[in-house]
Write a protein that holds these residues in place. Structure first.
Motif, mmCIF file in Angstrom:
data_model
loop_
_atom_site.group_PDB
_atom_site.id
_atom_site.type_symbol
_atom_site.label_atom_id
_atom_site.label_comp_id
_atom_site.label_asym_id
_atom_site.label_seq_id
_atom_site.Cartn_x
_atom_site.Cartn_y
_atom_site.Cartn_z
ATOM 1 N N VAL A 1 0.830 -1.209 0.000
ATOM 2 C CA VAL A 1 0.000 0.000 0.000
ATOM 3 C C VAL A 1 0.866 1.261 0.000
ATOM 4 O O VAL A 1 1.306 1.721 1.046
ATOM 5 N N PRO A 2 1.129 1.820 -1.173
ATOM 6 C CA PRO A 2 1.997 2.997 -1.212
ATOM 7 C C PRO A 2 1.304 4.289 -0.797
ATOM 8 O O PRO A 2 1.953 5.220 -0.333
ATOM 9 N N GLU A 3 -0.004 4.375 -1.005
ATOM 10 C CA GLU A 3 -0.652 5.662 -0.731
ATOM 11 C C GLU A 3 -2.007 5.490 -0.093
ATOM 12 O O GLU A 3 -2.793 4.615 -0.491
ATOM 13 N N THR A 4 -2.297 6.365 0.865
ATOM 14 C CA THR A 4 -3.595 6.310 1.517
ATOM 15 C C THR A 4 -4.067 7.725 1.842
ATOM 16 O O THR A 4 -3.257 8.644 1.940
ATOM 17 N N ALA A 5 -5.363 7.859 2.010
ATOM 18 C CA ALA A 5 -5.913 9.129 2.515
ATOM 19 C C ALA A 5 -7.019 8.754 3.477
ATOM 20 O O ALA A 5 -7.910 7.980 3.136
ATOM 21 N N VAL A 6 -6.913 9.273 4.699
ATOM 22 C CA VAL A 6 -7.920 8.955 5.707
ATOM 23 C C VAL A 6 -8.715 10.222 6.008
ATOM 24 O O VAL A 6 -8.137 11.296 6.146
ATOM 25 N N ILE A 7 -10.024 10.072 6.088
ATOM 26 C CA ILE A 7 -10.832 11.234 6.480
ATOM 27 C C ILE A 7 -11.833 10.814 7.552
ATOM 28 O O ILE A 7 -12.159 9.639 7.683
ATOM 29 N N GLY A 8 -12.304 11.792 8.285
ATOM 30 C CA GLY A 8 -13.308 11.521 9.306
ATOM 31 C C GLY A 8 -14.692 11.693 8.701
ATOM 32 O O GLY A 8 -14.872 12.505 7.803
ATOM 33 N N TYR A 9 -15.636 10.909 9.179
ATOM 34 C CA TYR A 9 -17.026 11.081 8.726
ATOM 35 C C TYR A 9 -17.917 10.899 9.960
ATOM 36 O O TYR A 9 -17.514 10.234 10.935
ATOM 37 N N PRO A 10 -19.122 11.484 9.941
ATOM 38 C CA PRO A 10 -19.987 11.384 11.115
ATOM 39 C C PRO A 10 -20.394 9.942 11.380
ATOM 40 O O PRO A 10 -20.774 9.226 10.444
ATOM 41 N N HIS A 11 -20.248 9.503 12.626
ATOM 42 C CA HIS A 11 -20.579 8.124 12.980
ATOM 43 C C HIS A 11 -21.561 8.158 14.150
ATOM 44 O O HIS A 11 -21.297 8.835 15.156
ATOM 45 N N GLU A 12 -22.662 7.442 14.000
ATOM 46 C CA GLU A 12 -23.747 7.495 14.987
ATOM 47 C C GLU A 12 -23.283 7.245 16.414
ATOM 48 O O GLU A 12 -23.706 7.898 17.347
ATOM 49 N N ILE B 1 -7.395 3.717 -0.160
ATOM 50 C CA ILE B 1 -6.034 3.197 -0.335
ATOM 51 C C ILE B 1 -5.723 2.899 -1.809
ATOM 52 O O ILE B 1 -6.614 2.550 -2.579
ATOM 53 N N VAL B 2 -4.463 3.069 -2.142
ATOM 54 C CA VAL B 2 -3.995 2.716 -3.477
ATOM 55 C C VAL B 2 -3.088 1.505 -3.301
ATOM 56 O O VAL B 2 -2.255 1.481 -2.394
ATOM 57 N N LEU B 3 -3.281 0.508 -4.138
ATOM 58 C CA LEU B 3 -2.447 -0.696 -4.023
ATOM 59 C C LEU B 3 -1.316 -0.662 -5.040
ATOM 60 O O LEU B 3 -1.433 -0.031 -6.093
ATOM 61 N N LYS B 4 -0.238 -1.347 -4.724
ATOM 62 C CA LYS B 4 0.840 -1.503 -5.696
ATOM 63 C C LYS B 4 0.281 -2.267 -6.885
ATOM 64 O O LYS B 4 -0.689 -3.010 -6.742
ATOM 65 N N GLU B 5 0.925 -2.136 -8.012
ATOM 66 C CA GLU B 5 0.454 -2.872 -9.183
ATOM 67 C C GLU B 5 0.525 -4.365 -8.889
ATOM 68 O O GLU B 5 1.384 -4.817 -8.134
ATOM 69 N N ASP B 6 -0.366 -5.142 -9.489
ATOM 70 C CA ASP B 6 -0.375 -6.621 -9.388
ATOM 71 C C ASP B 6 -0.694 -7.167 -8.004
ATOM 72 O O ASP B 6 -0.295 -8.283 -7.690
ATOM 73 N N VAL B 7 -1.361 -6.408 -7.166
ATOM 74 C CA VAL B 7 -1.757 -6.986 -5.877
ATOM 75 C C VAL B 7 -3.180 -7.512 -6.027
ATOM 76 O O VAL B 7 -4.098 -6.765 -6.349
ATOM 77 N N ALA B 8 -3.330 -8.807 -5.825
ATOM 78 C CA ALA B 8 -4.629 -9.412 -6.114
ATOM 79 C C ALA B 8 -5.525 -9.542 -4.882
ATOM 80 O O ALA B 8 -6.723 -9.287 -4.948
ATOM 81 N N HIS B 9 -4.939 -9.921 -3.735
ATOM 82 C CA HIS B 9 -5.789 -10.287 -2.599
ATOM 83 C C HIS B 9 -6.220 -9.097 -1.754
ATOM 84 O O HIS B 9 -5.765 -8.893 -0.636
#
Ligand code: PRX
Length: 362
Positions: A248-259, A269-277
């Motif tokens: 996982v080379p890149e991610t962005a996390v944000i908050g959202y309202p949760h009950e 998340i962005v996966l590296k090329e050729d990641v299947a599972h």
């Protein structure tokens, strides 16, 4: 005699300051780079380093994360022995990117400095000082205020946090030569944004941690702080943990309202090329966050996307992601600085598909 290679977009403040004014004021040779790190292939930066014998290479973590996705071979193909120093700028650099930049690009022998500043500060304000003989550099830390810069951390009630091992809002206590003094045509806006929140101090809008040794680590924009069941967390902290996953080379996390929790974390998340599972990766990501931070920090949702929405200077536009997950995608606001606006439809499609799968499974 040095060849300084800042590869930032020249339209960004890092471009003009560290491609033009800085190196030229110092009589240096400056490299002008107008391209993308992937054209014609992911070796472009390192081919440039070899050909122009660059000594200092300065770039953004977003490019490092992008390139590490393509593996080490594109770096190793070129001679990088001219490099003495590497610099990172523009966002918090996560540990995985720091180590790859240091070990693979810099062959574990170049100094790597994380440099914190803002358009408004006019130049680097917090950074390790590589000239200091034997000075330790801690990975992924901007570390030390530059000469004349007095950083101060504030708590939620606007009180100065004394001592070490504390986190708060990063302010600067005294003026400095490169400081912005107004917003063109809106002086009151300048005062309101930077000087009013903490009277007597310049407020950067960033959060920072002062370690037990007294070094600074920038934890991200203050408005990127989320509050999960009463625990305040910088989204960058969760991103840093997620980025530790080798696929996982890149991610962005944000908050959202949760009950129940008040706010929850949603991870793109962005996966590296050729990641299947994908399913396994998501499970692994959850356990990394649980063990590195805590169970409460584990994102409720993890959505795989091909790429993240970024500005031309490589900053992730979290505002767009937030609008998507809070069902306000018809009102995205100004997205003219997005590098490629088609990324919005791409992410929106992935999000809607994910939501449909979720409701089908429940
Ligand atoms: O949030 C901080 C982040 O970028 C912001 C400044 O953005 P901009 O004016 O476009 O950039 C000018 C050149 C840096 C800051 O408020 N930022 C910048 N450098 C770092 C950083 N965050 C963490 N670590 C850094 N080294």
């Amino acid at each position: 005699g040095d060849v300084f290679g800042c590869v930032a977009d020249i339209g960004w403040i890092t471009g003009h300051s560290y491609v033009v004014y800085g190196p030229l004021c110092n009589g240096g040779t400056s490299v002008l780079f107008e391209s993308t790190p992937l054209y014609p292939d992911p070796g472009r930066y390192w081919e440039t380093v070899q050909r122009l014998k660059i000594n200092q290479f300065y770039g953004a973590p977003t490019a490092v994360r992008l390139l590490l996705k393509y593996g080490d071979k594109w770096v190793k193909k070129y001679d990088r022995s001219s490099l003495k120093m590497l610099g990172s700028v523009g966002e918090p650099i996560n540990h995985e990117a720091w180590h790859w930049f240091y070990n693979v690009v810099g062959d574990s022998r170049c100094t790597l400095v994380d440099t914190w500043w803002q358009t408004e500060t006019g130049g680097i304000c917090i950074s390790p000082r590589p000239s200091e003989e034997g000075a330790e550099i801690i990975p992924a830390m901007a570390m030390r205020p530059f000469f004349g810069i007095i950083p101060v951390l504030m708590d939620e009630n606007g009180r100065v946090l004394e001592g070490n091992d504390v986190s708060g809002a990063l302010c600067l206590a005294e003026p400095w030569p490169g400081m912005a003094r107004t917003i063109y045509g809106n002086h009151q806006g300048f005062i309101d944004t930077y000087l009013k929140t903490y009277p007597g101090y310049y407020f950067t809008g960033d959060g920072a941690y002062r370690s037990s040794e007294g070094y600074y680590q920038i934890t991200g924009r203050m408005d990127d702080v989320i509050n999960i069941s009463g625990h305040r967390l910088g989204t960058a902290e969760i991103e840093d943990a997620l980025d530790e996953h080798p696929d996982v080379p890149e991610t962005a996390v944000i908050g959202y309202p949760h009950e129940i929790k008040g706010e929850g974390a949603f991870a793109f998340i962005v996966l590296k090329e050729d990641v299947a599972h994908t399913k396994d990766v998501k499970e692994e990501l959850r356990s990394i966050v649980a063990s590195k931070i805590a169970k409460y920090a584990v994102p409720d949702h993890i959505l795989v996307v091909k790429r993240l929405p970024k500005t031309r200077s490589g900053k992730i536009m979290r505002r767009v992601l937030k609008k998507i997950v809070t069902n306000q995608s018809s009102n995205l606001g100004d997205i003219t600085t997005l590098d490629d606006p088609s990324v919005v439809t791409e992410i929106l499609d992935a999000y809607q598909k994910y939501k449909m799968e979720q409701s089908a499974s429940s």
